[in-house]
Design a protein around this motif. Structure first.
Motif, PDB file in Angstrom:
ATOM      1  N   UNK A  78     -14.184  19.284 -25.538  1.00 19.06           N
ATOM      2  CA  UNK A  78     -13.178  19.544 -24.500  1.00 19.06           C
ATOM      3  C   UNK A  78     -11.942  18.640 -24.684  1.00 19.06           C
ATOM      4  N   UNK A 111      -9.183  21.195 -24.657  1.00 15.94           N
ATOM      5  CA  UNK A 111      -8.444  21.201 -23.384  1.00 15.94           C
ATOM      6  C   UNK A 111      -7.318  20.167 -23.415  1.00 15.94           C
ATOM      7  N   UNK A 151      -1.695  17.770 -20.775  1.00 13.65           N
ATOM      8  CA  UNK A 151      -2.474  18.944 -21.182  1.00 13.65           C
ATOM      9  C   UNK A 151      -2.905  19.773 -19.966  1.00 13.65           C
ATOM     10  N   UNK A 152      -3.397  19.090 -18.937  1.00 12.81           N
ATOM     11  CA  UNK A 152      -3.887  19.828 -17.758  1.00 12.81           C
ATOM     12  C   UNK A 152      -2.738  20.539 -17.048  1.00 12.81           C
ATOM     13  N   UNK A 153      -1.590  19.845 -16.913  1.00 13.78           N
ATOM     14  CA  UNK A 153      -0.449  20.439 -16.200  1.00 13.78           C
ATOM     15  C   UNK A 153       0.389  21.331 -17.093  1.00 13.78           C
ATOM     16  N   UNK A 154       0.093  21.309 -18.399  1.00 14.74           N
ATOM     17  CA  UNK A 154       0.848  22.082 -19.384  1.00 14.74           C
ATOM     18  C   UNK A 154       2.333  21.727 -19.325  1.00 14.74           C
ATOM     19  N   UNK A 155       2.628  20.434 -19.323  1.00 16.82           N
ATOM     20  CA  UNK A 155       4.009  19.934 -19.285  1.00 16.82           C
ATOM     21  C   UNK A 155       4.261  19.077 -20.524  1.00 16.82           C
ATOM     22  N   UNK A 157       5.997  12.365 -12.777  1.00 13.41           N
ATOM     23  CA  UNK A 157       4.913  12.798 -11.888  1.00 13.41           C
ATOM     24  C   UNK A 157       4.382  11.622 -11.063  1.00 13.41           C
ATOM     25  N   UNK A 210      -0.713  10.129  -8.057  1.00 15.72           N
ATOM     26  CA  UNK A 210      -1.751  10.991  -7.477  1.00 15.72           C
ATOM     27  C   UNK A 210      -1.983  12.240  -8.353  1.00 15.72           C
ATOM     28  N   UNK A 211      -0.894  12.790  -8.863  1.00 14.55           N
ATOM     29  CA  UNK A 211      -1.008  13.999  -9.705  1.00 14.55           C
ATOM     30  C   UNK A 211      -1.643  13.636 -11.053  1.00 14.55           C
ATOM     31  N   UNK A 262      -5.256  13.005 -10.469  1.00 10.92           N
ATOM     32  CA  UNK A 262      -5.900  14.281 -10.174  1.00 10.92           C
ATOM     33  C   UNK A 262      -6.178  15.065 -11.472  1.00 10.92           C
ATOM     34  N   UNK A 263      -5.277  14.909 -12.437  1.00  9.84           N
ATOM     35  CA  UNK A 263      -5.458  15.605 -13.724  1.00  9.84           C
ATOM     36  C   UNK A 263      -6.695  15.076 -14.455  1.00  9.84           C
ATOM     37  N   UNK A 315      -9.669  16.389 -12.706  1.00  9.12           N
ATOM     38  CA  UNK A 315      -9.863  17.801 -13.022  1.00  9.12           C
ATOM     39  C   UNK A 315     -10.434  17.971 -14.433  1.00  9.12           C
ATOM     40  N   UNK A 361     -14.017  17.328 -14.246  1.00  4.10           N
ATOM     41  CA  UNK A 361     -14.628  18.433 -13.498  1.00  4.10           C
ATOM     42  C   UNK A 361     -14.879  19.628 -14.433  1.00  4.10           C
ATOM     43  N   UNK A 362     -13.898  19.913 -15.283  1.00  4.68           N
ATOM     44  CA  UNK A 362     -14.050  21.020 -16.256  1.00  4.68           C
ATOM     45  C   UNK A 362     -15.190  20.692 -17.225  1.00  4.68           C
TER      46      UNK A 362
END
Lengths: 119, 289
Positions: B149, B153, B203-207, B213, B216-217, B220-221, B224, B227-228
């Motif tokens: 992953x 990911x 990678x998670x936000x695709x930015x 950012x 917190x964001x 959170x990534x 997440x 979590x995946x």
């Protein structure tokens, strides 16, 4: 254009999904919620065509919200979003409660859009 | 790009409809009897015996058949007979779909082949786990899926170090963790630096950039991401015959939080080295039996 509501407690997931949905001219994200209770409220306010909703959320989880939503709006197209999509019994539980499909994470843009187009 | 259930794969391919899949699952549930149901059907136990086993299971974590043997209700060879019959009469979802007419046998064979190819990327590669721990194949799979992953990911290039047993987590600014419970329990912990957190968030936000950012964001990534990974671990574990539930991801305060491996647990640490010299760690807290 189909109106899509996204409900997920993770800001990162909601952002990722919004980007994918808005990349297709056939769909428009009309709102976002952070838990199952907000999903029910927003569905009544926004009347979306499709609800993409996480399974594990605080306050009210996605499956409880799905059960309630199917009583209020049985025709609503609900897609459950979960990292547990590959677990057979979780997948089955969501379908039995009335979800049209289950979106597994990590997302693949083409798979997400083709799933939404099938609804 | 995820570990999938075969029925889910078939819906994704538009090979079957949701209602056909639900009908097939219904047929499976009626056909595939649980150990307790089969043992009654075979005349080896009665309702009173079943109730005794269930009562004993409340105080001791044993499977139904193991408990029935322990209580002396059936012999080990009878338990084995039940298991063999359960295995031989098991109706798989693909066969159930053929039986209800949703797929032909030929279509099933074709889709099974495609499914195996789709899932090839998730075949577990060999990872060395210290001897003496229970459920070694699970911990190998946890590390291997994490590496896969991180590549797929998070888009990272890295090399891995050997697994070692630790008594304290490495002190990193971001420590994200999740719990496993069910037939296997453990705690999954990913400890990363701020720059690795940014890589994951991109990678998670695709930015292309996450400089602006909020923390917190970014945090959170990372949550997440694990979590995946853990969701896919649960799916893979289900394929290996284990039922694992996962708890929501949490952050531990790396600078001031407790870094000790919990009592009566073994800390398995897997270091991951990035090409720019950064290092981060996957740690699994495995309860000692």
């Amino acid at each position: 254009m189909k109106r899509v509501l996204i409900v997920d407690d993770s800001i990162a997931v909601a952002r990722q999904l919004e980007k994918i949905v808005n990349s297709d001219e056939g769909f428009e994200v009309v709102g976002q919620g952070r838990n199952g209770a907000e999903a029910i409220k927003l569905c009544q306010q926004e009347k979306p065509d499709i609800l993409c909703m996480d399974v594990n959320m605080p306050v009210m989880d996605g499956l409880t919200a799905l059960r309630n939503l199917m009583k209020l709006t049985p025709d609503l197209n609900v897609v459950m979003v979960t990292s547990l999509g590959g677990v057979g019994d979780k997948f089955t539980e969501a379908l039995k409660l009335g979800a049209k499909d289950v979106l597994s994470k990590p997302f693949e843009k083409d798979s997400v859009l083709s799933m939404l187009r099938r609804l | 790009m995820a570990v999938k259930f075969f029925g889910q794969f078939l819906i994704g391919k538009s090979a079957v409809t949701r209602s056909e899949l639900l009908r097939a699952i219904d047929l499976q549930e009626k056909t595939n009897l649980k150990f307790g149901e089969l043992v009654v059907e075979m005349g080896l136990m009665n309702a009173v015996d079943i109730a005794r086993v269930h009562a004993a299971q409340r105080t001791e974590d044993l499977q139904f058949g193991e408990m029935a043997v322990k209580l002396g209700i059936i012999s080990e060879s009878q338990a084995q007979q039940v298991l063999t019959r359960q295995k031989n009469s098991h109706l798989y979802i693909g066969e159930a779909l053929v039986q209800i007419g949703a797929l032909t046998k030929r279509e099933l064979d074709t889709y099974l082949k495609e499914f195996k190819e789709d899932q090839l990327a998730y075949i577990v590669e060999k990872i060395e786990i210290p001897a003496g721990l229970p459920h070694k194949p699970i911990w190998e799979m946890v590390a291997d899926l994490t590496y896969k992953m991180l590549t797929r990911v998070a888009g990272m290039s890295f090399r891995t170090g050997p697994c070692s047993v630790i008594d304290k987590l490495p002190n990193r600014p971001v420590i994200a963790e999740m719990g496993f419970s069910g037939s296997v329990s453990a705690r999954y912990v990913l400890s990363v630096s701020e720059s690795t957190r940014s890589l994951v968030a991109k990678a998670i936000l695709d930015e292309d950039s996450v400089e602006n950012e909020e923390v917190e964001v970014l945090d959170d990534s990372v949550k997440e991401f694990i979590n995946i990974v853990c969701g896919n671990i649960a799916a893979k574990a289900a394929q290996l015959g284990h039922s694992i539930d996962i708890t929501p991801p949490e952050l531990r305060n790396g600078a001031s939080g407790n870094l000790d491996v919990p009592e009566n647990h073994t800390g398995l640490m897997f270091p991951i080295y990035l090409s720019d010299g950064e290092v981060f760690e996957l740690t699994i807290f495995v309860p000692e039996n």
